[in-house]
Design an enzyme around this catalytic site. Structure first.
Site, PDB file in Angstrom:
ATOM      1  N   ARG A  59       1.047  -3.209  14.382  1.00 53.63           N
ATOM      2  CA  ARG A  59       2.142  -2.323  14.530  1.00 53.63           C
ATOM      3  C   ARG A  59       2.800  -1.920  14.390  1.00 53.63           C
ATOM      4  O   ARG A  59       3.537  -0.495  15.387  1.00 53.63           O
ATOM      5  CB  ARG A  59       1.469  -0.542  13.648  1.00 53.63           C
ATOM      6  CG  ARG A  59      -0.463  -1.029  13.118  1.00 53.63           C
ATOM      7  CD  ARG A  59      -1.361   0.459  13.437  1.00 53.63           C
ATOM      8  NE  ARG A  59      -0.440   0.385  12.531  1.00 53.63           N
ATOM      9  CZ  ARG A  59      -0.565   1.160  10.843  1.00 53.63           C
ATOM     10  NH1 ARG A  59      -0.818   0.469  10.280  1.00 53.63           N
ATOM     11  NH2 ARG A  59      -0.091   2.648  10.815  1.00 53.63           N
ATOM     12  N   CYS A 100       4.210  -3.164   8.829  1.00 51.35           N
ATOM     13  CA  CYS A 100       3.192  -3.507  10.028  1.00 51.35           C
ATOM     14  C   CYS A 100       3.041  -4.377   8.963  1.00 51.35           C
ATOM     15  O   CYS A 100       3.308  -5.325   7.877  1.00 51.35           O
ATOM     16  CB  CYS A 100       2.202  -2.579  10.193  1.00 51.35           C
ATOM     17  SG  CYS A 100       1.852  -0.960   9.798  1.00 51.35           S
ATOM     18  N   CYS A 135     -17.797   1.478  -9.368  1.00 50.54           N
ATOM     19  CA  CYS A 135     -16.175   2.227  -8.912  1.00 50.54           C
ATOM     20  C   CYS A 135     -15.816   3.336 -10.236  1.00 50.54           C
ATOM     21  O   CYS A 135     -16.459   3.616 -10.912  1.00 50.54           O
ATOM     22  CB  CYS A 135     -15.494   0.682  -8.753  1.00 50.54           C
ATOM     23  SG  CYS A 135     -15.299  -0.575  -7.590  1.00 50.54           S
ATOM     24  N   CYS A 164     -25.110  -4.268  -0.062  1.00 50.60           N
ATOM     25  CA  CYS A 164     -23.686  -4.712   0.169  1.00 50.60           C
ATOM     26  C   CYS A 164     -23.193  -3.913  -1.382  1.00 50.60           C
ATOM     27  O   CYS A 164     -21.941  -3.818  -1.319  1.00 50.60           O
ATOM     28  CB  CYS A 164     -24.101  -5.856   0.346  1.00 50.60           C
ATOM     29  SG  CYS A 164     -22.839  -6.491  -0.572  1.00 50.60           S
ATOM     30  N   ASP A 203      -6.069   2.216  -5.144  1.00 51.97           N
ATOM     31  CA  ASP A 203      -5.158   1.829  -4.209  1.00 51.97           C
ATOM     32  C   ASP A 203      -4.923  -0.472  -4.011  1.00 51.97           C
ATOM     33  O   ASP A 203      -3.595  -0.624  -3.599  1.00 51.97           O
ATOM     34  CB  ASP A 203      -5.432   2.605  -2.873  1.00 51.97           C
ATOM     35  CG  ASP A 203      -4.326   2.498  -2.162  1.00 51.97           C
ATOM     36  OD1 ASP A 203      -2.878   2.839  -2.179  1.00 51.97           O
ATOM     37  OD2 ASP A 203      -5.215   2.575  -0.866  1.00 51.97           O
TER      38      ASP A 203
END
Length: 374
Positions: free
Chosen positions: A131, A17, A262, A327, A278
């Site tokens: 893709r 991709c 996070c 947000c 990630d």
């Protein structure tokens, strides 16, 4: 709830991709990507320690392409989970491009109650644009057929679609395509990557924030029309919108994008290397390795804590924004890839455009949910 995102074959993948952000992570490790395989010691230790530190651990199998590890690998993983769970609940999910799926995989997923995310960008003319397989051929026909197989077998399926310069113009078309084919759980993730040939600018397959704002409101209008107000029932689920309802209802959203901080999960590479996110796996973001530290030590490490706290570090304009409570400054990676953003969320203008037009209806939905569940 703490969770772990595992990379059984690292970045090794059978697709090419154009916008993939993980394929080039192979350079972090010696040898060809096909040799990057998770050893059983890593698998066993991760599973055992997740049950030791979490009440209901969540395991997400990712890649690269995680099915390249083979079905027997996951049968071994499930056996370890049963061994170490000691009655604790746990969940498994997998994000896959879908190429290798067949009836054996489908039967396993259904039997073991896996949630399977299928990467599908929309109808063929949208999906096949970016893709492609290693030979440069579009993959829609194979992926769509296998995704339908999972549905027919009763497997939980979640569509993960990227929002790129092409698909951003076809949001409603893609939404209706997924809905009409039985894929009622969806995620739409905007693409933003640095240009590999010129790090001073973003890649051409990144989506423009103004286009993304229009995409969000058009998608929302279509989703809102499908909402059953009589029964207070969603006919479809779009994770971005579901999380915003949670925010308005005073519930902790299950989407890290809308959380103030996070740090609820770790990434475990095939060799036991641990990272905080990630999207930000790199040599200088490694927390450590399972050979030298426990998962618990990684979760409470200074490096992971510093990363987690970094999401709340905002400039004055962000801190004074009326939409900050929704947000939360956006995803950290969306502040880093475009130098022109100067550390601010690349999709700030898109979010403002969308929130201004959808806010009242989200508040209405949240009020209805509070009344219903009270």
């Amino acid at each position: 709830m703490r969770s772990i995102l595992l990379k059984p074959v690292g970045s090794f993948c059978n697709l090419r991709c154009e916008y993939c952000f993980y394929l080039d992570k192979a350079h972090l490790y010696a040898g060809p990507p096909a040799t990057h395989r998770m050893g059983e010691w890593v698998l066993k230790k991760v599973i055992q320690e997740m049950f030791e530190l979490a009440g209901a651990p969540a395991f997400t199998w990712h890649g690269g392409e995680p099915t390249l590890a083979g079905l027997d690998f996951y049968k071994t993983a499930v056996a370890y989970q049963r061994r170490f769970s000691k009655g604790k609940p746990f969940t498994n999910s997998m994000q896959t491009n879908g190429l290798l799926l067949d009836e054996d995989w489908a039967d396993f997923f259904r039997q073991e109650d896996f949630l399977v995310g299928i990467s599908l960008d929309g109808p063929a003319h949208i999906h096949d644009h970016y893709r492609k397989d290693a030979q440069g051929h579009g993959t829609f026909a194979r992926v769509f057929e296998n995704a339908r197989l999972l549905l027919e077998k009763g497997v939980q399926v979640n569509i993960l679609a990227t929002v790129n310069p092409l698909s951003v113009r076809h949001g409603v078309e893609s939404y209706r395509f997924f809905r009409d084919n039985g894929f009622v759980f969806m995620q739409f993730n905007p693409v933003l990557e640095p240009d590999k040939t010129n790090p001073g600018r973003i890649a051409p397959y990144s989506v423009d924030p103004r286009d993304y704002g229009g995409f969000l409101i058009e998608l929302f209008e279509a989703w809102f029309k499908d909402f059953d107000f009589r029964q207070l029932k969603q006919k479809t689920s779009i994770r971005f919108f579901d999380a915003l309802i949670q925010c308005h209802a005073g519930i902790m959203p299950d989407h890290c994008l809308f959380q103030k901080r996070c740090g609820n999960y770790l990434v475990c590479e095939h060799n036991g290397d641990l990272f905080s996110c990630d999207y930000l796996v790199a040599e200088n973001t490694r927390i450590g390795n399972l050979k030298d530290m426990s998962l618990e030590a990684a979760f409470v490490s200074e490096r992971h804590g510093t990363f987690a706290d970094g999401k709340a570090v905002l400039d004055r304009e962000c801190e004074g924004c009326p939409w900050l409570a929704l947000c939360r400054g956006g995803c950290i990676k969306d502040r880093l890839h475009d130098p022109k953003d100067r550390g601010r969320n690349h999709f700030c203008t898109a979010n403002k455009y969308f929130f201004q037009r959808a806010e009242k209806r989200f508040q209405k939905l949240a009020d209805l949910y509070r009344q219903h569940y009270a």
